[in-house]
Design an enzyme around this catalytic site. Structure first.
Site, mmCIF file in Angstrom:
data_model
loop_
_atom_site.group_PDB
_atom_site.id
_atom_site.type_symbol
_atom_site.label_atom_id
_atom_site.label_comp_id
_atom_site.label_asym_id
_atom_site.label_seq_id
_atom_site.Cartn_x
_atom_site.Cartn_y
_atom_site.Cartn_z
ATOM 1 N N HIS A 56 34.462 -13.396 75.758
ATOM 2 C CA HIS A 56 35.580 -13.565 74.813
ATOM 3 C C HIS A 56 36.792 -12.717 75.148
ATOM 4 C CE1 HIS A 56 33.849 -9.901 73.121
ATOM 5 N NE2 HIS A 56 35.021 -9.689 72.562
HETATM 6 C C1 UD1 Z 1 37.761 -8.988 68.273
HETATM 7 C C2 UD1 Z 1 37.921 -7.536 68.762
HETATM 8 C C3 UD1 Z 1 36.919 -7.271 69.871
HETATM 9 C C4 UD1 Z 1 35.510 -7.621 69.435
HETATM 10 C C5 UD1 Z 1 35.482 -9.070 68.947
HETATM 11 C C6 UD1 Z 1 34.092 -9.448 68.471
HETATM 12 C C7 UD1 Z 1 40.214 -6.666 68.609
HETATM 13 C C8 UD1 Z 1 41.414 -6.238 69.400
HETATM 14 N N1 UD1 Z 1 39.250 -7.280 69.299
HETATM 15 O O1 UD1 Z 1 38.091 -9.806 69.373
HETATM 16 O O2 UD1 Z 1 36.970 -5.893 70.214
HETATM 17 O O3 UD1 Z 1 34.641 -7.463 70.542
HETATM 18 O O4 UD1 Z 1 36.418 -9.202 67.875
HETATM 19 O O5 UD1 Z 1 33.961 -10.816 68.277
HETATM 20 O O6 UD1 Z 1 40.178 -6.455 67.421
HETATM 21 N N2 UD1 Z 1 39.624 -16.862 66.301
HETATM 22 C C9 UD1 Z 1 39.010 -17.944 65.736
HETATM 23 N N3 UD1 Z 1 38.292 -17.767 64.592
HETATM 24 C C10 UD1 Z 1 38.159 -16.547 63.987
HETATM 25 C C11 UD1 Z 1 38.809 -15.442 64.570
HETATM 26 C C12 UD1 Z 1 39.518 -15.622 65.732
HETATM 27 O O7 UD1 Z 1 39.090 -19.054 66.228
HETATM 28 O O8 UD1 Z 1 37.464 -16.446 62.968
HETATM 29 C C13 UD1 Z 1 40.386 -17.062 67.541
HETATM 30 C C14 UD1 Z 1 41.881 -17.124 67.343
HETATM 31 O O9 UD1 Z 1 42.422 -17.983 68.277
HETATM 32 C C15 UD1 Z 1 42.321 -15.704 67.671
HETATM 33 C C16 UD1 Z 1 41.337 -15.332 68.757
HETATM 34 O O10 UD1 Z 1 40.120 -15.988 68.389
HETATM 35 O O11 UD1 Z 1 43.648 -15.639 68.053
HETATM 36 C C17 UD1 Z 1 41.085 -13.874 68.893
HETATM 37 O O12 UD1 Z 1 40.610 -13.308 67.677
HETATM 38 P P1 UD1 Z 1 40.808 -11.750 67.407
HETATM 39 O O13 UD1 Z 1 40.200 -11.377 66.134
HETATM 40 O O14 UD1 Z 1 42.242 -11.389 67.622
HETATM 41 O O15 UD1 Z 1 40.024 -11.060 68.595
HETATM 42 P P2 UD1 Z 1 38.541 -11.300 69.165
HETATM 43 O O16 UD1 Z 1 38.660 -11.864 70.515
HETATM 44 O O17 UD1 Z 1 37.662 -12.012 68.200
#
Ligand code: UD1
Length: 363
Positions: A212
């Site tokens: 991820h």
């Molecule tokens: C976040 C944490 C990471 C952790 C991971 C666990 C930060 C900087 N990163 O990363 O350290 O290892 O969580 O899973 O906080 N999205 C969805 N559905 C959701 C949430 C997110 O589709 O419920 C998608 C969106 O496109 C979003 C992207 O995932 O922009 C990234 O989500 P984000 O929460 O920013 O970071 P993670 O990669 O999940």
């Protein structure tokens, strides 16, 4: 006065928002029950049911009193959307401790909002460093540690990292709360054969993959990983974060038929898949340790790790994706189980120690 009478006066505000935090906070919530009032803030960083709701159900977490629905966005936007809601929760509940977990944007927002209104911040999983400042998590860790009054470290290496940055007061070497969760739930997970059946695999005869990190989701990196998986030939079970799924579609990277692409799994299904894999390939932090606890060798698609003990003990190998498919294929094929399995992350009682400190140290 008996300590139990004293302790119920303690109020804790726990800030959580995404997968790893739900797992880390669960054992602490259990240890606080009956000893302190816990109020939970869910920042809404993870909102998809398979990244959020399922963890609340499976881990028996308290329903959040505050739901902020910060959602996705740039780091600045996401963090900024969390701050006023956390600030309001701190001002309304007046907690003895604002407790934050790990290294995500929710951790940063919790620590910043709390510290700015004069609340005392306690950081669970303090002191970890990858020494790679291109990782957003590394920046979050550094800032949160320096804003915190109490720092709960999972390892001696973490304590030493803090000492080198001049942070020695309020540091407690308690062990790893993820280990607590793992010890409790792994036996339940191992009995869940459904997850393996649904993926069409049998114990010990497949590789489990998670991916991820933004650095691994560009077209070139995805194509390299997809090619390595194709060459492996053995079944690869791949429960994908929604962002990873989107990246595969956007970059037009196809996966070979030996790769079983699934939706992101809940904690128990993931534990069932992880504990019975032949090897695990990941770019997650927590999954490297879970592989270790399950006695499954791990290949980490990164150049650095905060969990250096897993590499030093021979259970984990770092393989940068830029090095093209061959080293990845070789590392996964050659992944073997070392003879020694020392207890690297405490004794499964980290949460108890954290609750004890939170309930007895006056802020
Ligand atoms: C976040 C944490 C990471 C952790 C991971 C666990 C930060 C900087 N990163 O990363 O350290 O290892 O969580 O899973 O906080 N999205 C969805 N559905 C959701 C949430 C997110 O589709 O419920 C998608 C969106 O496109 C979003 C992207 O995932 O922009 C990234 O989500 P984000 O929460 O920013 O970071 P993670 O990669 O999940």
């Amino acid at each position: 006065m008996p300590s139990t009478t004293f302790a119920v006066d303690v109020r804790i505000l726990s800030v959580v928002g995404n997968r790893p935090q739900f797992v880390k906070s669960a054992p602490v919530s259990v240890s606080l029950r009956g000893r302190a009032d816990e109020v939970v803030v869910h920042t809404g960083q993870h909102y998809d049911p398979e990244l959020s709701a399922v963890f609340f159900d499976e881990l028996g977490l308290e329903a959040p009193a505050y739901r902020l629905e910060a959602g996705s966005g740039s780091h600045a936007e996401q963090t900024a959307r969390m701050l006023p809601g956390i600030e309001r929760a701190v001002l309304e509940t007046r907690p003895d401790w604002v407790v934050v977990y790990g290294d995500t944007n929710s951790t940063l927002a919790g620590a910043l909002a709390g510290a700015k209104v004069g609340a005392a911040v306690a950081h669970v999983e303090a002191g970890l460093r990858s020494f790679d400042r291109s990782m957003p998590e590394e920046l979050n860790r550094i800032v949160v540690d320096h804003l915190s009054t109490l720092l709960f470290c999972p390892t001696g290496v973490a304590v030493e990292n803090l000492r080198r940055e001049g942070v020695e007061l309020g540091v407690h070497d308690v062990g790893d709360v993820m280990h607590d969760a793992n010890l409790k739930l792994a036996p339940i997970a191992r009995d869940r054969s459904g997850a393996l059946g649904a993926a069409g695999v049998t114990p010990g005869r497949y590789v489990l993959l998670t991916l991820h990190r933004p650095t691994n989701l560009g077209r070139e990196a995805l194509a390299t990983i997809a090619e390595a998986l194709r060459r492996l030939e053995e079944p690869v079970v791949f429960p994908a974060h929604p962002r990873t799924r989107a990246a595969l579609g956007r970059e037009g990277v196809a996966l070979a038929p030996n790769v079983r692409l699934l939706s992101a799994a809940g904690y128990l299904d993931f534990a069932a898949l992880a504990s019975q894999a032949r090897a695990i390939v990941t770019d997650s932090g927590g999954v490297q340790k879970e592989a270790y606890w399950y006695g499954v060798p791990c290949v980490t698609l990164r150049t650095t790790t905060e969990w250096v003990e897993t590499v030093e003990s021979g259970w984990n190998r770092l393989v940068p994706v830029e090095e093209a498919p061959d080293p990845i294929v070789a590392a996964v094929r050659d992944a073997v189980t070392p003879d020694h399995h020392p207890p690297l992350y405490g004794d499964g009682r980290a949460a108890e120690r954290i609750a004890e400190v939170l309930c007895t140290i006056a802020r």
